[in-house]
Design a protein around this motif. Structure first.
Motif, mmCIF file in Angstrom:
data_model
loop_
_atom_site.group_PDB
_atom_site.id
_atom_site.type_symbol
_atom_site.label_atom_id
_atom_site.label_comp_id
_atom_site.label_asym_id
_atom_site.label_seq_id
_atom_site.Cartn_x
_atom_site.Cartn_y
_atom_site.Cartn_z
ATOM 1 N N ASP A 151 -3.806 -2.841 8.217
ATOM 2 C CA ASP A 151 -4.857 -3.811 7.900
ATOM 3 C C ASP A 151 -5.451 -3.477 6.532
ATOM 4 O O ASP A 151 -5.407 -2.323 6.094
ATOM 5 C CB ASP A 151 -5.971 -3.708 8.967
ATOM 6 C CG ASP A 151 -6.812 -4.972 9.119
ATOM 7 O OD1 ASP A 151 -6.997 -5.696 8.129
ATOM 8 O OD2 ASP A 151 -7.292 -5.199 10.238
ATOM 9 N N ALA A 152 -6.023 -4.499 5.881
ATOM 10 C CA ALA A 152 -6.872 -4.229 4.719
ATOM 11 C C ALA A 152 -8.243 -3.740 5.165
ATOM 12 O O ALA A 152 -8.902 -2.978 4.461
ATOM 13 C CB ALA A 152 -7.034 -5.493 3.885
ATOM 14 N N HIS A 153 -8.658 -4.184 6.356
ATOM 15 C CA HIS A 153 -10.034 -3.970 6.820
ATOM 16 C C HIS A 153 -10.081 -2.959 7.962
ATOM 17 O O HIS A 153 -9.207 -2.975 8.837
ATOM 18 C CB HIS A 153 -10.621 -5.299 7.298
ATOM 19 C CG HIS A 153 -10.466 -6.411 6.297
ATOM 20 N ND1 HIS A 153 -9.406 -7.296 6.338
ATOM 21 C CD2 HIS A 153 -11.219 -6.744 5.219
ATOM 22 C CE1 HIS A 153 -9.522 -8.146 5.326
ATOM 23 N NE2 HIS A 153 -10.601 -7.842 4.628
ATOM 24 N N ASP A 230 -2.226 -6.581 10.980
ATOM 25 C CA ASP A 230 -2.986 -7.626 10.295
ATOM 26 C C ASP A 230 -2.304 -7.837 8.952
ATOM 27 O O ASP A 230 -2.279 -6.936 8.102
ATOM 28 C CB ASP A 230 -4.442 -7.184 10.114
ATOM 29 C CG ASP A 230 -5.297 -8.261 9.455
ATOM 30 O OD1 ASP A 230 -4.741 -9.106 8.724
ATOM 31 O OD2 ASP A 230 -6.523 -8.244 9.660
ATOM 32 N N ASP A 232 -3.085 -9.214 6.367
ATOM 33 C CA ASP A 232 -3.848 -9.091 5.120
ATOM 34 C C ASP A 232 -3.790 -7.682 4.538
ATOM 35 O O ASP A 232 -4.361 -7.424 3.472
ATOM 36 C CB ASP A 232 -5.281 -9.614 5.258
ATOM 37 C CG ASP A 232 -6.190 -8.772 6.151
ATOM 38 O OD1 ASP A 232 -5.945 -7.567 6.321
ATOM 39 O OD2 ASP A 232 -7.177 -9.349 6.671
HETATM 40 MN MN LIG Z 1 -7.927 -7.658 8.020
#
Ligand SMILES: [Mn+2]
Length: 303
Positions: A151-153, A230, A232
């Motif tokens: 994920d980026a987050h 994810d 992203d």
């Molecule tokens: Mn994300």
């Protein structure tokens, strides 16, 4: 709720006896094997009810199916073909917007049913919160389960604007179920200060890229893994079709190699790919990137 027990009798495409399934429904490329034979059950969770910024991931799973016919079923990377892979795509769950917990319960029930049949659930989001529903089922089935999270987050918030069931909090909700040292995050480059501070004592956060992935997979050995991707985590220059784009992400090929590694080497018992929001990318490249990642994962899992 799709009743996949009755699917696949005619190559998985025709299912006139079920009220929620249309006879001409689309499937992911070549994922039309008989239910009895299938080792992997693909299904969509088209939910974006808690999206914090730009909505649209409810259209992600259908876009992945539709656009999958634009790629080859054969992977030159793996020298394997989806034509030979024992995968059945059961279509999308019919989910009720407005009641997040009911959505998670439906996803949980579907995932549990797939696991009960001894098959591997592969869920297409949807926003990232859908992971919580599938993970609850996987945790009941496999107590000693860990999570590998791309994920980026960080998604470790206690709450987002006072709401606990948000895609910005999904890994924190998973942590509440499994506790410390069971969540391994990679590619993380965004989160608030408190998320990173809290995460240091409770989860393993590998920032920016996939450094440490081999060591993590080796350490997990044969223990069951829930794998959540994810999309992203990709740089928005190759994956702009997402709700919360975060510049500075990994390349397509870095992600392809990393998902292949996890799916080949780890004991993945359930997985998901989420956060494609196709309408933010009119070029269609984001959907194609998602299709190719899903293909590589399916082929690596079908060992
Ligand atoms: Mn994300």
């Amino acid at each position: 709720m799709l009743n996949f027990e009755y699917m696949g009798k005619d190559g998985g495409r025709v299912n006139p006896g079920l009220p929620l399934t249309s006879a001409n429904k689309e499937i992911f490329l070549e994922c039309d094997k008989d239910f009895e034979d299938a080792r992997i059950i693909l299904f969509g969770a088209p939910f974006d009810g808690t999206t914090s910024y730009r909505p649209g991931t409810r259209f992600g799973s259908s876009a992945i199916r539709r656009e999958s016919f634009g790629i080859e079923s054969y992977s030159p990377y793996l020298d394997r073909d989806l034509m030979d892979a024992l995968v059945l795509d059961c279509g999308d769950l019919e989910l009720c917007f407005g009641d997040t917990e009911a959505v998670l319960e439906d996803i949980d029930r579907q995932t549990w049913a797939v696991l009960e049949h001894g098959k591997l659930p592969f869920m297409l989001g949807g926003e990232h919160l859908v992971t919580l529903g599938a993970f609850r089922a996987a945790l009941r089935r496999y107590g000693d389960i860990s999570i590998i999270h791309f994920d980026a987050h960080a998604d470790l918030r206690e709450d987002y604007l006072g709401v606990a069931l948000s895609h910005a909090c999904v890994l924190r909700r998973c942590w509440e179920l499994v506790g410390d040292d069971r969540i391994h995050q990679f590619g993380i480059r965004s989160g608030d200060r408190e998320e990173f501070r809290w995460g240091r004592g409770h989860v393993h956060t590998h920032r920016f890229d996939f450094d440490g992935l081999e060591d993590t997979v080796t350490a997990l050995a044969d223990r069951p893994v829930y794998f959540t991707v994810d999309l992203d985590v990709l740089d928005p220059s190759v994956f702009p079709g997402t709700g919360t784009p975060e510049p500075g992400g990994v390349s397509f090929d870095a992600l392809r190699q990393a998902v292949t590694y996890v799916c080949s080497r780890a004991n993945v018992v359930a997985c998901d790919v989420n956060e494609l929001s196709p309408h933010y990318d009119p070029s269609g490249i984001s959907a194609m990137a998602a299709c190719k990642i899903v293909r590589e994962m399916l082929l690596a899992l079908n060992k």
